[in-house]
Design a protein around this motif. Structure first.
Motif, PDB file in Angstrom:
ATOM      1  N   GLY A 101      31.791  38.859  27.507  1.00 49.06           N
ATOM      2  CA  GLY A 101      32.573  39.505  28.568  1.00 49.06           C
ATOM      3  C   GLY A 101      32.842  40.960  28.226  1.00 49.06           C
ATOM      4  N   GLU A 102      33.889  41.510  28.842  1.00 54.61           N
ATOM      5  CA  GLU A 102      34.134  42.941  28.660  1.00 54.61           C
ATOM      6  C   GLU A 102      35.138  43.201  27.525  1.00 54.61           C
ATOM      7  N   ALA A 103      36.386  42.848  27.756  1.00 52.39           N
ATOM      8  CA  ALA A 103      37.422  43.150  26.771  1.00 52.39           C
ATOM      9  C   ALA A 103      38.560  42.155  26.906  1.00 52.39           C
ATOM     10  N   PRO A 104      39.225  41.834  25.796  1.00 52.80           N
ATOM     11  CA  PRO A 104      40.353  40.909  25.878  1.00 52.80           C
ATOM     12  C   PRO A 104      41.467  41.471  26.765  1.00 52.80           C
ATOM     13  N   GLU A 108      44.701  36.980  25.965  1.00 50.89           N
ATOM     14  CA  GLU A 108      43.726  36.889  24.870  1.00 50.89           C
ATOM     15  C   GLU A 108      44.280  37.599  23.632  1.00 50.89           C
ATOM     16  N   PRO A 114      39.250  34.604  23.149  1.00 47.06           N
ATOM     17  CA  PRO A 114      38.758  35.219  24.396  1.00 47.06           C
ATOM     18  C   PRO A 114      38.867  34.271  25.593  1.00 47.06           C
ATOM     19  N   PHE A 115      39.018  34.855  26.738  1.00 52.16           N
ATOM     20  CA  PHE A 115      38.991  34.126  28.015  1.00 52.16           C
ATOM     21  C   PHE A 115      39.934  32.920  28.044  1.00 52.16           C
ATOM     22  N   SER A 119      40.985  34.572  34.259  1.00 49.22           N
ATOM     23  CA  SER A 119      39.518  34.582  34.404  1.00 49.22           C
ATOM     24  C   SER A 119      38.868  33.567  33.458  1.00 49.22           C
ATOM     25  N   ASN A 141      33.299  39.173  23.490  1.00 56.27           N
ATOM     26  CA  ASN A 141      33.435  40.363  24.338  1.00 56.27           C
ATOM     27  C   ASN A 141      32.698  41.562  23.755  1.00 56.27           C
ATOM     28  N   HIS A 221      31.367  38.999  36.558  1.00 59.97           N
ATOM     29  CA  HIS A 221      32.480  38.709  35.657  1.00 59.97           C
ATOM     30  C   HIS A 221      33.471  37.788  36.388  1.00 59.97           C
TER      31      HIS A 221
HETATM   32  N1  URA Z   1      38.132  39.396  30.482  1.00 61.26           N
HETATM   33  C1  URA Z   1      37.193  39.643  29.550  1.00 61.26           C
HETATM   34  O1  URA Z   1      36.229  40.364  29.793  1.00 61.26           O
HETATM   35  N2  URA Z   1      37.346  39.079  28.355  1.00 61.26           N
HETATM   36  C2  URA Z   1      38.356  38.281  28.038  1.00 61.26           C
HETATM   37  O2  URA Z   1      38.409  37.792  26.908  1.00 61.26           O
HETATM   38  C3  URA Z   1      39.314  38.014  29.039  1.00 61.26           C
HETATM   39  C4  URA Z   1      39.187  38.587  30.253  1.00 61.26           C
END
Ligand code: URA
Length: 249
Positions: A101-104, A108, A114-115, A119, A141, A221
């Protein structure tokens, strides 16, 4: 004239600056205990040195546990200063599918996983729709720490984390790699187009240390799907295609 700010004004200032939630009872100045600058010392490491250090540290890791330890001691990404926890990754070290994914986000950052926020709940449902769960996949991520205020990670922050992301993928060596969202697709698939153009197509991900290239694709995403539920139909097709690819091995 009374120039003091009201509590409401101070709160508004913090929210606009990205401090949008309360995570402890007492404020913590994370910069206070930073070592004093020694002006006689050699110039501090710049972004190039951080990047070189990142590649060297990541390359040395021979397992996911070693990679996590390397990240815990890595200070080349400024996101670490404001985050509560390292968000390394979640899932089995021998997973046949890795999703990036992109970023915590806030949840998270709190849990170091993560995640796990809204989402993440949708991602769990997407995985279940093709018979997978969090134990049968590996999720991570493009950056390992939450950007303050949930802003997008910068190109430099993603670049300095990329060596660790690549090493993570090499160590797991899955059959399928899935980039979730535009930033992950850009970083991993070396494509400049947006996800709506990339989804449904297959690419390869390779590094010099991988025995053979990994089949790679991009999907919307989950956070985007929460905002644009009409796209869930396309996302479901993408999940079915991923299952088909996994079954082809
Ligand atoms: N969105 C993300 O891209 N990563 C995560 O860990 C949580 C939400």
């Amino acid at each position: 004239m009374d120039r003091s700010l009201s509590t409401r004004q101070i709160l508004k200032f913090h929210i606009e600056a990205g401090a949008d939630e309360c995570i402890a009872d007492q404020p913590l100045d994370r910069f206070r205990d930073a070592p004093a600058i020694d002006r006689a010392a050699p110039a501090p490491a710049g972004p190039d040195a951080s990047l070189q250090g990142a590649w060297a540290m990541a390359a040395k890791a021979g397992s996911l546990d070693e990679l996590r330890l390397a990240l815990e001691s890595f200070d080349g990404c400024s996101l670490k200063k404001t985050a509560t926890n390292l968000v390394f990754g979640d899932g089995g070290p021998k997973s046949r599918i890795v999703l990036i994914g992109e970023a915590p986000g806030a949840e998270e950052d709190r849990q170091g996983i993560p995640f796990v926020g809204p989402s993440g709940k949708l991602l769990d449902r997407m995985l279940r729709s093709i018979g997978l769960d969090r134990k049968s996949v590996f999720i991570s991520n493009t950056v390992y720490w939450r950007p303050p205020g949930n802003r997008n990670p910068t190109t430099a922050e993603m670049a300095v984390c990329l060596p660790f992301v690549e090493r993570m993928i090499e160590l797991i060596d899955p059959d399928v790699l899935v980039a979730m969202g535009g930033p992950a697709a850009k970083a991993l698939l070396a494509q400049s187009e947006g996800v709506s153009k990339l989804r449904g197509k297959w690419f390869t991900f390779s590094t010099p240390r991988l025995a053979s290239p990994i089949a790679a694709t991009a999907i919307f995403h989950p956070a985007y799907l929460l905002r644009s539920p009409l796209q869930k139909r396309a996302a479901w097709k993408d999940m079915v295609a991923i299952k088909g690819k996994l079954d082809s091995f």
